[in-house]
Each structure stands twice: as C-alpha cells, then as structure tokens.
Design an enzyme around this catalytic site. Structure first.
Site, mmCIF file in Angstrom:
data_model
loop_
_atom_site.group_PDB
_atom_site.id
_atom_site.type_symbol
_atom_site.label_atom_id
_atom_site.label_comp_id
_atom_site.label_asym_id
_atom_site.label_seq_id
_atom_site.Cartn_x
_atom_site.Cartn_y
_atom_site.Cartn_z
ATOM 1 N N PHE B 119 0.699 -1.139 0.167
ATOM 2 C CA PHE B 119 -0.008 0.051 0.039
ATOM 3 C C PHE B 119 0.832 1.162 0.012
ATOM 4 C CE2 PHE B 119 -4.247 1.506 0.741
ATOM 5 C CZ PHE B 119 -5.132 0.035 0.480
ATOM 6 N N GLN B 240 -8.747 14.381 3.340
ATOM 7 C CA GLN B 240 -8.236 13.702 2.291
ATOM 8 C C GLN B 240 -8.823 13.558 1.082
ATOM 9 O OE1 GLN B 240 -6.641 9.269 2.810
ATOM 10 N NE2 GLN B 240 -4.712 10.148 2.850
ATOM 11 N N HIS B 242 -9.158 11.908 -2.983
ATOM 12 C CA HIS B 242 -8.498 11.005 -3.838
ATOM 13 C C HIS B 242 -8.867 11.443 -5.466
ATOM 14 C CE1 HIS B 242 -8.005 7.015 -6.094
ATOM 15 N NE2 HIS B 242 -7.607 6.482 -5.107
ATOM 16 N N LEU B 252 -15.163 5.300 -6.072
ATOM 17 C CA LEU B 252 -13.674 5.488 -6.532
ATOM 18 C C LEU B 252 -13.204 4.636 -7.578
ATOM 19 C CD1 LEU B 252 -12.162 6.694 -4.253
ATOM 20 C CD2 LEU B 252 -11.166 4.746 -3.572
ATOM 21 N N GLU B 255 -6.072 3.928 -8.863
ATOM 22 C CA GLU B 255 -4.774 4.342 -9.133
ATOM 23 C C GLU B 255 -4.141 3.496 -10.424
ATOM 24 O OE1 GLU B 255 -2.911 7.473 -6.061
ATOM 25 O OE2 GLU B 255 -2.164 5.372 -6.029
ATOM 26 N N ARG B 286 -0.711 11.107 -5.189
ATOM 27 C CA ARG B 286 -2.368 11.753 -5.231
ATOM 28 C C ARG B 286 -2.395 13.421 -4.967
ATOM 29 N NH1 ARG B 286 -5.339 6.999 -1.644
ATOM 30 N NH2 ARG B 286 -4.912 5.441 -3.049
ATOM 31 N N HIS B 353 -12.469 12.031 0.796
ATOM 32 C CA HIS B 353 -12.611 10.506 1.077
ATOM 33 C C HIS B 353 -12.398 10.361 2.575
ATOM 34 C CE1 HIS B 353 -11.609 6.400 0.509
ATOM 35 N NE2 HIS B 353 -10.454 6.625 0.749
ATOM 36 N N ARG B 399 -3.567 11.175 6.041
ATOM 37 C CA ARG B 399 -3.600 9.623 6.537
ATOM 38 C C ARG B 399 -2.979 8.872 5.542
ATOM 39 N NH1 ARG B 399 -7.396 4.991 5.633
ATOM 40 N NH2 ARG B 399 -8.594 6.246 4.331
HETATM 41 C C1 LIG Z 1 -14.783 3.794 0.087
HETATM 42 C C2 LIG Z 1 -13.820 3.948 1.208
HETATM 43 C C3 LIG Z 1 -12.636 3.016 1.255
HETATM 44 C C4 LIG Z 1 -12.026 3.044 2.628
HETATM 45 N N1 LIG Z 1 -11.083 2.054 2.646
HETATM 46 C C5 LIG Z 1 -10.016 1.926 3.766
HETATM 47 C C6 LIG Z 1 -9.197 1.031 3.775
HETATM 48 O O1 LIG Z 1 -9.094 0.114 2.810
HETATM 49 N N2 LIG Z 1 -8.339 1.180 4.928
HETATM 50 C C7 LIG Z 1 -8.508 1.927 5.855
HETATM 51 O O2 LIG Z 1 -7.750 1.754 6.915
HETATM 52 N N3 LIG Z 1 -9.537 2.886 5.900
HETATM 53 C C8 LIG Z 1 -10.311 2.827 4.746
HETATM 54 N N4 LIG Z 1 -11.358 3.859 4.720
HETATM 55 C C9 LIG Z 1 -11.620 4.762 6.010
HETATM 56 C C10 LIG Z 1 -12.392 3.918 7.039
HETATM 57 O O3 LIG Z 1 -13.169 3.031 6.210
HETATM 58 C C11 LIG Z 1 -13.080 4.884 7.815
HETATM 59 O O4 LIG Z 1 -12.428 5.745 8.377
HETATM 60 C C12 LIG Z 1 -13.787 4.013 8.994
HETATM 61 O O5 LIG Z 1 -14.500 2.902 8.675
HETATM 62 C C13 LIG Z 1 -14.885 5.029 9.885
HETATM 63 O O6 LIG Z 1 -15.163 4.092 10.918
HETATM 64 P P1 LIG Z 1 -16.046 4.571 12.129
HETATM 65 O O7 LIG Z 1 -16.249 3.487 13.276
HETATM 66 O O8 LIG Z 1 -15.378 5.812 12.619
HETATM 67 O O9 LIG Z 1 -17.231 5.146 11.720
HETATM 68 P P2 LIG Z 1 -18.404 4.556 10.559
HETATM 69 O O10 LIG Z 1 -18.041 2.895 10.238
HETATM 70 O O11 LIG Z 1 -18.644 5.641 9.837
HETATM 71 O O12 LIG Z 1 -19.803 4.343 11.706
HETATM 72 C C14 LIG Z 1 -20.501 5.524 12.227
HETATM 73 C C15 LIG Z 1 -21.419 5.029 12.927
HETATM 74 O O13 LIG Z 1 -21.989 6.034 13.795
HETATM 75 C C16 LIG Z 1 -23.588 6.046 13.772
HETATM 76 N N5 LIG Z 1 -23.765 7.412 14.027
HETATM 77 C C17 LIG Z 1 -23.704 8.510 13.330
HETATM 78 N N6 LIG Z 1 -24.046 9.580 13.855
HETATM 79 C C18 LIG Z 1 -25.115 9.126 14.724
HETATM 80 C C19 LIG Z 1 -26.224 9.620 15.410
HETATM 81 N N7 LIG Z 1 -26.377 10.916 15.501
HETATM 82 N N8 LIG Z 1 -26.862 8.735 16.389
HETATM 83 C C20 LIG Z 1 -26.421 7.513 16.245
HETATM 84 N N9 LIG Z 1 -25.591 6.655 15.543
HETATM 85 C C21 LIG Z 1 -24.906 7.698 14.736
HETATM 86 C C22 LIG Z 1 -23.707 5.208 12.188
HETATM 87 O O14 LIG Z 1 -24.982 5.005 12.272
HETATM 88 C C23 LIG Z 1 -22.551 4.452 12.154
HETATM 89 O O15 LIG Z 1 -23.066 3.172 12.751
HETATM 90 C C24 LIG Z 1 -12.106 4.096 3.787
HETATM 91 C C25 LIG Z 1 -13.317 4.727 3.594
HETATM 92 C C26 LIG Z 1 -14.223 4.853 2.394
HETATM 93 C C27 LIG Z 1 -15.203 6.012 2.400
#
Ligand SMILES: Cc1cc2nc3c(=O)[nH]c(=O)nc-3n(C[C@H](O)[C@H](O)[C@H](O)COP(=O)(O)OP(=O)(O)OC[C@H]3O[C@@H](n4cnc5c(N)ncnc54)[C@H](O)[C@@H]3O)c2cc1C
Ligand code: SF4
Ligand code: SF4
Ligand code: FES
Lengths: 231, 588
Positions: B119, B240, B242, B252, B255, B286, B353, B399
């Site tokens: 990566f 960040q 992309h 997405l 690349e 990027r 992103h 990041r």
């Molecule tokens: C397309 C994509 C690909 C990615 N690929 C990677 C990768 O390969 N490797 C990597 O390390 N990172 C990757 N990332 C980043 C990573 O996936 C995210 O940063 C991470 O999953 C966020 O997790 P989280 O637990 O913080 O929040 P989330 O998984 O976004 O969960 C948020 C939670 O909060 C809840 N919530 C929000 N507001 C409220 C509210 N007011 N009341 C009650 N519940 C609420 C939602 O319902 C949800 O359950 C990627 C991101 C994207 C968008």
C-alpha cells in the site's frame, strides 16, 4: 420518468395506496436511487432507507417492478415505466418503502452468527489454508439486505419458523469455516421440520440476490451434511 | 414535558468499526452498555472500506512496528502526535490477531498466515523499499471486519438501539458529560439516556463535500454534538482527497488505471498533468494529481455542463488490456458513469475521502480540551471519542492508507479498556441537570413549528458546493475568505429550514434536517481553520503559502463553535519509549 410508489403512513392513512410521480432526470442520474432522491426533494414525506449508495450496506432493498433489488445499483435504463416501487414483500410495513426487519434479523441471530471455537487462541493468527479460506467465498459477502428472504414463499408463510435463505447462507458460512468447532450444534439447531426443511428449492433467492450469492446452493450443502452425519 | 429516561453504564454513539470494537470490550467485561446507530450496525460506512488494515505482522517480508511508526509520522507531514502513533503501531499486530480470532475471513498465504498486500507509503527500514503491510480480505476488508465485529457483539449480548439518532450530549453544571438525548426514528419519541460515560464513534463527515466517497449517513453528528456542548474540533482543515472518484457518483476508480497507462484530459482535450508534473505526469502522487485537476476546473477547463470534472481516458489501452487488467473498473464505469471505458473516457473528479481532524482525544480515547489561557489540555470527564470522528491524532495532516481501520481497532479497544477501569472507581451516576434535554427539544420544536422556511435539499446543496469550491484540494486566501463568508450565509439558512412532513413515524425529512445542522457546523470549522493556516502541509495545499512552515505552524488547530473562535495546541513530538522523529522535508 414515471413512477408509481407504494405509500403508507400509519398516522394518516387508513390503508396503503399507490402514488404517481413524474420526475425529470438530470445529468448524472443513473441509478434508481438517484431518481427516488429527486422525488424525495419534491415530496419530503416519502420514506425509504439508504446509506452507502454503492451496493455494500444493504439498506435500500425494495420491490422494483415486481422483483426485489437494491435501488442504488439498479440502473434506470433497464426499468420499464411506470416504475412500480413497493416495500420488500412479506414483512410488516412501517411506512412507505420502509419495512420492519425484526423478524429477518431474529432469524439471522438464531443461527448463532459468530465463530465458535473454545480452544484458547494461539499467540498469533489461527492458521487456515488458502483452499479452506476459499470455502467462505460466496458466503461472507452477504449484505443482509433481505432481498432473498422476502422473495421466498416459504419465508412469507412462516417467517417465525423458517430461517430463510439469508440466515441459512450465514449458517453455512460458519459450518464451512475450518476454524469453527460447532458444526454439530449448528446442524442440531437446524434439524427441524421448519427451520431448514421448509426450503423447497424454488430458487427465487439465488435468482434475486443483488450480490450474486446463491443461498440455495448453501442450503443444499447443509442438507448434505445432515444426511452425511445420519449414515 | 417530561421525557422518559433510561440508565446505562456507558452509551456508545455509533455502530461502525470503532463503536463496535469498544462495545465488545465493555460488554465482554459485563458492563451495561448501549450502542446507538442511525442504521443497522452492519450498514455503517466501515462496510465500504476495501484495501486493508495496516499491521507489521511481517508475514510477507521482515517488518517492524517502528518502521510503521516512521511511515505514519512522515505520512502525517509531522502533524501526528508521536505518543499516539507509537501506541497504535505497537498494538497493531495484537488487534489484528484478535480480529482473526473473532472470525475475520482474512485472505491467506500458502503457509496459512494472513495475507498482506502493498500500500502507498508503507516501507521497510525507514523508507528504503515498499513492504506488504495491509492485512486484507479480498477488496472487502471493511465489510468483513464490520460483520465480524457485529457478530462478536451478538455473542456478547451487547444491547443495540438500532435506528436511533443521538441528538445532543448532556453536560452537567461542572461540565461532566452525563449522557445523551436520542430520537427513535420509528416512533419519533425522544428519550434521555443517562450514563456514567459516553463514547462518540459517529464516523466521518465527508458529506460536507459535493463529491465524496462517503455514505449519506456520514454527516458529522458526533462533531456537531461535541461542538454544541462546547468541545473544540481539532485540525478540521485537513481532508484527504482521492484524485479519481466517478464524477457525480463519488465511487472510487483505482490508481491502477493510470498505472496501466490511462491519462487525464481537460475540456480542451489536453493532457494537462504534463504541465504540473513534467516527469511523473498522470502518475504523480495523489495530492499533486488532485491539485492539478482542481486547478483545471477552477480555470474553466472542466468538462460537462457545469464544467466540474475532467476525463480519464483509457480507450487507447484496447479492449483486451481493459478486460484483463481492469474488469472491475469497467464494471464501475458502466454502472456509475454510464460509459464503457473501452470506447469513452470516465468522468472523474478529486473526491473527498477521509476526515483527518475531529474531536480531540488522548490515546485512551478520552476527550481533552485546553482549559484556561495556558492551553494545558484537560480531560472532559465522562466523554470519549474514537474512530474517524476523533482526532487522537495519529493521521496528522495526511492519513496513510490502511491506518484508519487500524485506528478503529486500537483506539476502540483502548477506550473500552480504559472505561472498564474508570467504571470501577466511578460507581455512581451523577444527577442529570434539569435542562438536560432543552437544547434537543428546542431544535425539534423549531422544526415542528416552522411553517415555511428554507428547503433542506437546497441548503445542503449550497453547503456542498461552497465547501467543494472553497475548501477543495487546492486553496488560496481569497477563496477561503469568500468561503467563510458564504458558509456563514448557509449556516443562517440552515437555522431557518422547514420540512413539510411533520409526522412522527420514521420521518426521514426530520432526520435530514437535523443532520444538516451538524454538517454545517463541520463545514464552517473546516473553512475557518483552513483560512487561518497560512502554510501547506499534507492535505492542506495553499497556493499563496506553498511551503510547510514548521516555525509557525507545527501545531494543531482547535475550532470552537461559540464565536467561531480558533485556538492552537502543540504537536506532541515525544513518543512513549523511542526517540522522537524530527520533522524533515518529505520526499517519496
Ligand atoms: C470507500 C472507502 C474506502 C476505505 N478504505 C479504507 C481502507 O482500505 N483502509 C482503511 O484503513 N480505511 C479505509 N477507509 C476509511 C475507513 O473505512 C473509515 O475511516 C472508518 O471505517 C470509519 O469508521 P468509524 O467507526 O469511525 O465510523 P463509521 O463506520 O462511519 O460508523 C459511524 C457510526 O455512527 C453512527 N452514527 C452516526 N451519527 C449518529 C447519531 N447521530 N446517532 C446514532 N448513531 C450515529 C452510524 O449509524 C454508524 O453506525 C475507507 C473509507 C471509504 C469511504
Ligand atoms: S430455494 Fe429455498 S430458500 Fe430459496 S427461495 Fe426457494 S424455498 Fe426459499
Ligand atoms: S444473500 Fe444476497 S439477497 Fe440475501 S441478504 Fe445476502 S446479499 Fe441480500
Ligand atoms: S444504499 Fe447501501 S446498498 Fe444501496
């Protein structure tokens, strides 16, 4: 583009009705979800679930021209007008396109959807060969959208007793995992005239899964294992 | 009106990767914990992550947590806090092994160990050569991880409040956080949840941008809740991008397309990257490519009726190469751009992103904020934040790929562990203040009472366009100042919205109006912090201040909602046990 959408708000409506909408699509509108959001911008009372808009979260399952699917990955160009949208069949409707999924998740929880292995884990990872890992392909990718279970006649008639294709697919996901030690308990849990054996291999489920998974095949493999352990 | 009340040891707002990891730690220890989510937990946006989880397992080549630490600090453009980064990189292997024990279907090597892929930015021996550090489950790592964590929580009998939206934090007269106010979507009822501690795990707010890889639910609710309760937001200028998300859709495009020979074109059919990066052209890093695209759009050479994207051309590669090497991309292009890349170019745009900033915490997940004029950080009792909504800060100004999923596991677990200890010494619930639900009830009654006002969809659109245009990839003082003015206008409009639907049952219009209030707070924080930071660092690229300025800006910004005021705190350059990595010029 013309739509006819199932409407029901228990606070206001005695019974459900179909409401017609006509919406002008704009540049970049490709998926059914895009069009529904244009409708929602005109009529904010239309209720539906949505989140990822790329077919990975399983929120926006609905019945589209008679067939279950995810709105966000259903191309508009493939749809015959007026597009008839209804909630997923067989589950109680909370409002409009939003159904009560409790029964569906209850069945999912009933198959013990977690790895069971009571041996103390090693310091590092448990080893698994690439071939054994491959057995999980086509199983673990399920997004729990309920498109399959709500197109299964056996699930419509007995949602409380028949586990349904989605949860059976997950049951097999753990049976197939070489790290899981609970195969015989899992089979016991399904050995019942309803829980597994209500499946009559009608194949609706495999036909409709928007992720291309095949619950019928997994159900077949569970049945095979049951037969095997009887002899 | 008296609201009903429920009592828990801990409430966790968020059922994504970070919330579920913390919940597991608490539920398995026997605590009375409730997890709130706007969607069924496995629909949280962690499900969309693809690439992998970073950990120096060394399954492929020799690897070391210290090398991972170095890569992360360098990637952060030295804005990351080195104590938290050491903590995360040291814990990485442990949390990945645990996840495997929970049942995560990782891909495997022939010897049965977890497969790891290369990566960007991950290296052996302090930048010498690439290393395979990303632990992967096909290109569905986030899906596999989120489902595994949910399943393990089912086993632990964790209690979920699904399709409940948390509205506000409750702080008592001494500033201690004593719970939340939440709304049940299905019934519209509002309930007070009293708790000894509250964890915010609400994910990112990528929906402030017009073009975003984020889900509809990523609306920064936790940030809004914290800001309204007087907690500052840290480093909100750093987002960040992309370079190649599908225009209008945000999905997405890897690349790898440019790796195979794809090129970017503007409205004049010019291969513009030759001007920005004469040697590497379309395959520059990027941030450079994202900046190039953005500049073309700003100068009017964008494509489409709104001139808001560029084209990614790959038809010259031929059908055979595309079908063999890029079949997934062809599928995405067909599905989401309605173009067949064998014949037509794909419309792409730099796509928001990931949010590097967030609610300031230490590595136990405790929310910390400066108290008094000296700016010494103090813990806000009863409040934790983890995952993308938090700023611990391990990602600094940029990041590294795979470090977010790792962050969820490490700090989710760490917050859970810390709370298990904390709950032992804090056996009592504190009293609720008598105005506990006032703020939430005011917000709701304003919406219920408004007979006319601004349309949600239009205000949201104005916000997204403003942030996209004024706080995009590439920034200038003038653009940012205009952006601040505009977003304040938008914020006024957002306080004056009206919805036609007033019903209680699953009123999604009401939810969206409440979400919009949170988004606008995040948008304002972003523009204000970006305008003030007169340097370029990581994801903040200023044309008027092209260089990093360690003398004046090696510090975290803190934005307070009250008065839209900024404050700063130093970067922690002191790791836990090893020597500090001093800021150096960043070359790859
Ligand atoms: C397309 C994509 C690909 C990615 N690929 C990677 C990768 O390969 N490797 C990597 O390390 N990172 C990757 N990332 C980043 C990573 O996936 C995210 O940063 C991470 O999953 C966020 O997790 P989280 O637990 O913080 O929040 P989330 O998984 O976004 O969960 C948020 C939670 O909060 C809840 N919530 C929000 N507001 C409220 C509210 N007011 N009341 C009650 N519940 C609420 C939602 O319902 C949800 O359950 C990627 C991101 C994207 C968008
Ligand atoms: S194959 Fe079985 S589970 Fe699938 S639809 Fe038919 S009866 Fe239902
Ligand atoms: S098997 Fe397919 S249709 Fe059924 S719930 Fe899973 S993803 Fe949906
Ligand atoms: S919105 Fe996530 S699957 Fe359609």
């Amino acid at each position: 583009m013309k739509f006819s959408i199932y409407r029901y708000n228990p606070e206001k409506d005695d019974k459900p009705y179909m409401q017609d909408y006509e919406v002008e699509l704009q540049h970049g509108d490709r998926m059914l979800l895009d069009a529904i959001l244009r409708i929602k911008a005109m009529d904010d009372s239309l209720g539906l679930r949505k989140s990822c808009r790329e077919g990975v979260c399983g929120s926006d399952g609905m019945n589209i021209n008679g067939r279950n699917g995810l709105a966000c990955i259903t191309p508009l160009k493939d749809l015959k007008e007026p597009v008839i949208l209804r909630p997923l069949p067989g589950l109680p409707v909370i409002r409009d396109l939003i159904v009560d999924m409790s029964q569906f998740f209850k069945q999912y929880h009933s198959i013990k959807p977690y790895l069971v292995n009571d041996n103390p884990p090693p310091q590092k990872e448990r080893l698994q060969s690439p071939e054994d890992r491959e057995e999980l392909n086509g199983l673990y990718e399920c997004v729990l959208c309920a498109c399959c279970s709500t197109s299964c006649p056996s699930f419509w008639w007995n949602p409380d007793k028949f586990v349904g294709p989605a949860a059976l697919l997950q049951a097999y996901r753990f049976i197939a995992d070489t790290r899981d030690d609970a195969t015989s308990e899992r089979l016991d849990n399904l050995e019942d005239p309803y829980r597994l054996f209500r499946c009559h291999t009608i194949m609706n489920c495999a036909d409709v899964c928007p992720k291309g998974l095949n619950p019928t095949e997994a159900i077949g493999k569970i049945k095979e294992q049951m037969v095997k352990r009887m002899v | 009106m008296a609201l009903s009340r429920q009592i828990f040891d801990t409430v966790i707002v968020g059922g994504g990767g970070s919330g579920l990891r913390a919940a597991l730690q608490l539920a398995e220890a026997g605590h009375h914990v409730a997890v709130f989510s706007k969607v069924f937990p496995t629909r949280s946006h962690t499900v969309a992550a693809q690439g992998g989880i970073g950990a120096s397992l060394g399954n492929m080549q020799e690897d070391h947590w210290l090398w991972h630490m170095y890569d992360t600090i360098k990637g952060s453009d030295y804005l990351g806090d080195q104590d938290a980064i050491e903590f995360m990189c040291r814990k990485a292997a442990e949390v990945v092994y645990e996840l495997e024990h929970f049942g995560m279907p990782f891909d495997r090597n022939p010897d049965g160990t977890i497969y790891q892929r290369p990566f960007g930015g991950h290296s052996q021996n302090f930048g010498e050569r690439p290393v395979q550090r990303a632990c992967a489950a096909a290109d569905r790592t986030g899906h596999a991880m989120l489902h595994t964590l949910y399943q393990r929580n089912v086993r632990a009998h964790c209690q979920f409040f699904v399709e409940w939206m948390a509205l506000d934090l409750i702080r008592d007269y001494e500033g201690v956080v004593v719970g939340i106010v939440a709304l049940e979507m299905e019934t519209g009822q509002v309930v007070i949840f009293q708790a000894k501690s509250t964890i915010l795990a609400t994910g990112g707010a990528g929906r402030i941008y017009h073009s975003s890889t984020n889900a509809f639910i990523n609306t920064g609710d936790g940030l809004g809740m914290a800001a309204r309760a007087g907690v500052p937001l840290e480093d909100m200028e750093f987002w960040q991008f992309h370079p190649t998300g599908v225009a209008g859709a945000g999905v997405l495009i890897t690349e790898g397309v440019r790796g195979e020979g794809g090129i970017l074109l503007n409205s004049e059919g010019e291969r513009f990257m030759e001007r920005y990066a004469p040697t590497m052209k379309d395959l520059a890093s990027r941030d450079v490519v994202s900046r190039g695209i953005d500049q073309e759009i700003k100068e009017g050479r964008g494509v489409g009726p709104e001139k808001d994207h560029v084209l990614l051309k790959l038809d010259h590669l031929g059908a055979e190469v595309i079908n063999k090497r890029l079949p997934g991309i062809r599928e995405i292009a067909l599905k989401f751009a309605n173009v067949d890349p064998i014949r037509e170019p794909i419309p792409v745009v730099p796509t928001c992103h990931y949010q590097m900033g967030g609610i300031p915490t230490n590595y136990y997940g405790q929310v910390v904020a400066p108290r008094g004029a000296l700016g010494t950080s103090e813990v806000i009792p009863g409040l934790y934040a983890i995952g993308e909504c938090a700023c611990v800060s391990v990602h600094g100004a940029n990041r590294l790929g795979t470090n977010s999923l790792l962050d969820l596991l490490v700090f989710g677990k760490s917050a859970g562990d810390h709370l298990c200890e904390w709950l032992k010494t804090n056996p009592q619930h504190r009293d609720l203040p008598h105005d506990a639900a006032d703020r939430s009830m005011e917000r709701l009654s304003r919406l219920d009472g408004a007979q006319s006002g601004e349309n949600i969809t239009e205000v949201a659109q104005a916000m997204r366009r403003t942030v996209q245009h004024h706080a995009g990839v590439f920034r200038t003082g003038t653009l940012l100042r205009e952006g601040v003015e505009k977003i304040r206008e938008v914020a006024k409009r957002a306080r004056n919205t009206a919805i036609k639907d007033k019903s209680r049952v699953f009123n999604t219009a009401r939810i969206e109006a409440l979400e919009l209030e949170n988004l606008v707070i995040v948008a304002e924080a972003t523009l204000v912090a970006a305008e003030a930071r007169t340097e370029s660092r990581g994801a903040q690229a200023r044309e008027d201040f092209k260089d990093r300025d360690d003398k004046n800006w090696l510090k975290h910004s803190l934005w307070y909602m009250e008065g839209s005021r900024l404050d700063y705190k130093p970067v922690n350059l002191q790791p836990l046990t090893v020597e500090s990595f001093e800021p150096k010029v960043r070359v790859y």
